[in-house]
Write a protein that holds these residues in place. Structure first.
Motif, PDB file in Angstrom:
ATOM      1  N   ASN A 169       0.844  -1.197   0.000  1.00 43.68           N
ATOM      2  CA  ASN A 169       0.000   0.000   0.000  1.00 43.68           C
ATOM      3  C   ASN A 169       0.878   1.246   0.000  1.00 43.68           C
ATOM      4  OD1 ASN A 169      -1.746   2.138   0.613  1.00 43.68           O
ATOM      5  ND2 ASN A 169      -3.129   0.792   1.743  1.00 43.68           N
ATOM      6  N   PHE A 170       0.839   1.982  -1.096  1.00 49.33           N
ATOM      7  CA  PHE A 170       1.595   3.226  -1.211  1.00 49.33           C
ATOM      8  C   PHE A 170       0.680   4.448  -1.206  1.00 49.33           C
ATOM      9  CE2 PHE A 170       4.839   0.276  -2.554  1.00 49.33           C
ATOM     10  CZ  PHE A 170       6.036   0.888  -2.191  1.00 49.33           C
ATOM     11  N   THR A 171      -0.528   4.293  -0.631  1.00 50.32           N
ATOM     12  CA  THR A 171      -1.479   5.398  -0.652  1.00 50.32           C
ATOM     13  C   THR A 171      -1.976   5.800   0.731  1.00 50.32           C
ATOM     14  OG1 THR A 171      -3.364   3.884  -0.965  1.00 50.32           O
ATOM     15  CG2 THR A 171      -2.291   4.742  -2.944  1.00 50.32           C
ATOM     16  N   ASN A 172      -1.453   5.157   1.804  1.00 49.21           N
ATOM     17  CA  ASN A 172      -1.951   5.525   3.129  1.00 49.21           C
ATOM     18  C   ASN A 172      -0.935   6.381   3.867  1.00 49.21           C
ATOM     19  OD1 ASN A 172      -0.155   3.429   3.579  1.00 49.21           O
ATOM     20  ND2 ASN A 172      -1.608   2.096   4.620  1.00 49.21           N
ATOM     21  N   ARG A 173      -0.404   5.913   5.001  1.00 48.25           N
ATOM     22  CA  ARG A 173       0.481   6.710   5.838  1.00 48.25           C
ATOM     23  C   ARG A 173       1.891   6.794   5.257  1.00 48.25           C
ATOM     24  NH1 ARG A 173      -0.437   6.558  11.091  1.00 48.25           N
ATOM     25  NH2 ARG A 173       0.743   8.511  11.051  1.00 48.25           N
ATOM     26  N   TYR A 174       2.565   7.928   5.471  1.00 47.37           N
ATOM     27  CA  TYR A 174       3.966   8.089   5.067  1.00 47.37           C
ATOM     28  C   TYR A 174       4.183   7.543   3.651  1.00 47.37           C
ATOM     29  CZ  TYR A 174       4.549   8.588  10.164  1.00 47.37           C
ATOM     30  OH  TYR A 174       4.449   8.978  11.480  1.00 47.37           O
ATOM     31  N   ALA A 175       3.387   7.971   2.699  1.00 43.71           N
ATOM     32  CA  ALA A 175       3.301   7.256   1.432  1.00 43.71           C
ATOM     33  C   ALA A 175       4.079   7.904   0.287  1.00 43.71           C
ATOM     34  CB  ALA A 175       1.833   7.073   1.038  1.00 43.71           C
ATOM     35  N   TYR A 176       3.552   8.982  -0.281  1.00 41.43           N
ATOM     36  CA  TYR A 176       4.157   9.555  -1.486  1.00 41.43           C
ATOM     37  C   TYR A 176       5.349  10.411  -1.086  1.00 41.43           C
ATOM     38  CZ  TYR A 176       4.512  11.901  -6.020  1.00 41.43           C
ATOM     39  OH  TYR A 176       4.961  12.375  -7.220  1.00 41.43           O
ATOM     40  N   ALA A 177       6.554   9.901  -1.349  1.00 43.29           N
ATOM     41  CA  ALA A 177       7.770  10.509  -0.810  1.00 43.29           C
ATOM     42  C   ALA A 177       7.933  11.986  -1.178  1.00 43.29           C
ATOM     43  CB  ALA A 177       8.992   9.700  -1.240  1.00 43.29           C
ATOM     44  N   PRO A 178       7.671  12.417  -2.420  1.00 43.74           N
ATOM     45  CA  PRO A 178       7.855  13.841  -2.731  1.00 43.74           C
ATOM     46  C   PRO A 178       6.985  14.778  -1.902  1.00 43.74           C
ATOM     47  CG  PRO A 178       7.835  12.564  -4.754  1.00 43.74           C
ATOM     48  CD  PRO A 178       7.419  11.628  -3.649  1.00 43.74           C
ATOM     49  N   ASP A 179       5.831  14.298  -1.437  1.00 43.75           N
ATOM     50  CA  ASP A 179       4.998  15.130  -0.559  1.00 43.75           C
ATOM     51  C   ASP A 179       5.515  15.160   0.873  1.00 43.75           C
ATOM     52  OD1 ASP A 179       3.283  15.854  -2.557  1.00 43.75           O
ATOM     53  OD2 ASP A 179       1.696  14.438  -2.007  1.00 43.75           O
ATOM     54  N   MET A 180       6.215  14.109   1.275  1.00 49.72           N
ATOM     55  CA  MET A 180       6.622  13.972   2.670  1.00 49.72           C
ATOM     56  C   MET A 180       7.859  14.806   3.017  1.00 49.72           C
ATOM     57  SD  MET A 180       4.359  11.918   4.006  1.00 49.72           S
ATOM     58  CE  MET A 180       3.215  12.790   2.927  1.00 49.72           C
ATOM     59  N   ILE A 181       8.517  15.372   2.026  1.00 53.67           N
ATOM     60  CA  ILE A 181       9.735  16.142   2.303  1.00 53.67           C
ATOM     61  C   ILE A 181       9.465  17.635   2.458  1.00 53.67           C
ATOM     62  CG2 ILE A 181      11.249  14.482   1.150  1.00 53.67           C
ATOM     63  CD1 ILE A 181      11.264  16.362  -1.286  1.00 53.67           C
ATOM     64  N   ASP A 182       8.193  18.040   2.418  1.00 53.04           N
ATOM     65  CA  ASP A 182       7.886  19.475   2.469  1.00 53.04           C
ATOM     66  C   ASP A 182       8.447  20.154   3.706  1.00 53.04           C
ATOM     67  OD1 ASP A 182       6.634  19.533   0.049  1.00 53.04           O
ATOM     68  OD2 ASP A 182       4.601  19.438   0.843  1.00 53.04           O
ATOM     69  N   ALA A 183       8.466  19.431   4.841  1.00 54.09           N
ATOM     70  CA  ALA A 183       8.911  20.038   6.101  1.00 54.09           C
ATOM     71  C   ALA A 183      10.410  19.906   6.333  1.00 54.09           C
ATOM     72  CB  ALA A 183       8.152  19.431   7.277  1.00 54.09           C
ATOM     73  N   ALA A 184      11.117  19.226   5.442  1.00 53.00           N
ATOM     74  CA  ALA A 184      12.565  19.062   5.597  1.00 53.00           C
ATOM     75  C   ALA A 184      13.260  20.387   5.307  1.00 53.00           C
ATOM     76  CB  ALA A 184      13.085  17.976   4.668  1.00 53.00           C
ATOM     77  N   SER A 185      14.365  20.631   5.995  1.00 57.28           N
ATOM     78  CA  SER A 185      15.102  21.871   5.750  1.00 57.28           C
ATOM     79  C   SER A 185      15.922  21.788   4.472  1.00 57.28           C
ATOM     80  CB  SER A 185      16.009  22.199   6.939  1.00 57.28           C
ATOM     81  OG  SER A 185      16.979  21.184   7.132  1.00 57.28           O
ATOM     82  N   GLN A 186      16.512  20.620   4.189  1.00 58.43           N
ATOM     83  CA  GLN A 186      17.319  20.415   2.988  1.00 58.43           C
ATOM     84  C   GLN A 186      17.176  18.967   2.540  1.00 58.43           C
ATOM     85  OE1 GLN A 186      20.895  21.937   5.183  1.00 58.43           O
ATOM     86  NE2 GLN A 186      21.417  22.844   3.197  1.00 58.43           N
TER      87      GLN A 186
END
Length: 322
Positions: A169-186
């Motif tokens: 399952n790539f559609t539930n929690r911690y899923a789409y990696a490009p969206d999950m990096i928004d809060a990263a500093s670098q």
């Protein structure tokens, strides 16, 4: 947390999988914690200094490393970094509710807030996970080598390499990696443009906090090649410090100019592009260091004589730019 390097030795090499796992648990429990995450994953934590390295690794590949220890163990000893490793027993994209719950607990406990600097690292599937789970630690940095963005076939159906893992399952929690990096500093995304599918995944990481680092001519197993070149540790240090630049990236990989696989690829690329003279320059630059049947053959096929002495070292720089 302690604020010093940890002093321990690893005796993990050559052990069978179950023996390795038991020895790893004993070792980690002496300096931190060992947490099973369902049947297929585990988390190890070494409690050292205020910098935290988070890695996502495959147990089979870890056991093949020189000390058969997770990537961060050396940094815990040498640099005093704390280290959290999420380890899959087999090839894994870390799509497991037990891992989601573990990161939820870490967030609830304010775990990541205890560190002054946090770096998520992984390669391939581990690179995907490093990006995806970095959302748990806002302000963290991410170094991902050839990461996948997702294996959701509705998004990346063009990638047919991992057919069995598409059932995850790539559609539930911690899923789409490009969206999950928004809060990263670098975020640094490392990929080879010659690896077409890897490059397509990399192109999906379109965020303002992302720095793309391209490396040509060294094949798809970047972590293995980087290790062979002695480049991976410096890259991790620069990423942890937040000062990894394209120039420092290239400098760390300067040893590739004497790396056989890279040099052969360089000659092949020059020939494929019709730059025979540049291919010949590269061959002669290699042969300056000593005889090599492959490059001698290439030079003869190009219509050049194999020289007794060679051109200046600038030849390799010219060929590399081709």
């Amino acid at each position: 947390m302690t604020d010093h390097a940890l002093h321990f030795t690893t005796e993990l090499k050559g052990l069978e999988p179950d023996e390795w796992l038991a020895a790893l648990e004993v070792l980690v429990e002496e300096h931190g914690s060992f947490t099973p995450l369902g049947r297929d994953h585990m988390a190890t934590f070494l409690d050292a200094g205020p910098k935290l390295l988070v890695t996502f690794e495959n147990a089979v590949e870890v056991r093949g490393l020189p000390d058969a220890a997770p990537r961060g163990f050396a940094f815990a000893r040498r640099e005093g970094w704390s280290h959290l490793a999420i380890i899959g027993k087999a090839e894994s994209w870390f799509r497991d509710p037990a891992i989601y719950r573990h990161f939820d607990r870490l967030i609830d406990d304010g775990f990541f807030e205890d560190f002054e600097s946090v770096l998520f690292y992984g390669t391939g599937a581990g690179g995907y996970a490093a990006a995806a789970y970095s959302v748990a630690a806002p302000g963290a940095r991410v170094l991902a080598l050839r990461p996948q963005a997702t294996l959701d076939p509705s998004v990346t159906g063009w990638d047919t390499r991992y057919m069995s893992q598409r059932r995850l399952n790539f559609t539930n929690r911690y899923a789409y990696a490009p969206d999950m990096i928004d809060a990263a500093s670098q975020v640094w995304i490392v990929y080879s443009p010659q690896q077409r599918l890897d490059a397509m995944h990399a192109s999906l990481f379109t965020r303002s906090n992302v720095q793309m680092l391209r490396i040509s001519g060294i094949g798809g197993r970047l972590n293995i090649t980087f290790d062979s070149l002695g480049a991976l540790d410096p890259l991790l240090r620069h990423a942890m410090a937040g000062d990894l630049t394209p120039q420092r990236f290239i400098n760390a990989l300067s040893a590739r100019k004497t790396f056989g696989a890279y040099l052969k690829g360089l000659v092949r690329r020059a020939r494929d592009r019709g730059h025979d003279a540049l291919a010949a320059l590269a061959c002669r630059a290699v042969l300056k260091r000593g005889r090599d049947t492959y490059f001698e053959t290439q030079l003869r096929e190009l219509g050049y004589a194999v020289p007794q002495s060679d051109a200046p070292d600038d030849d390799m720089q010219d060929a590399a730019r081709a």
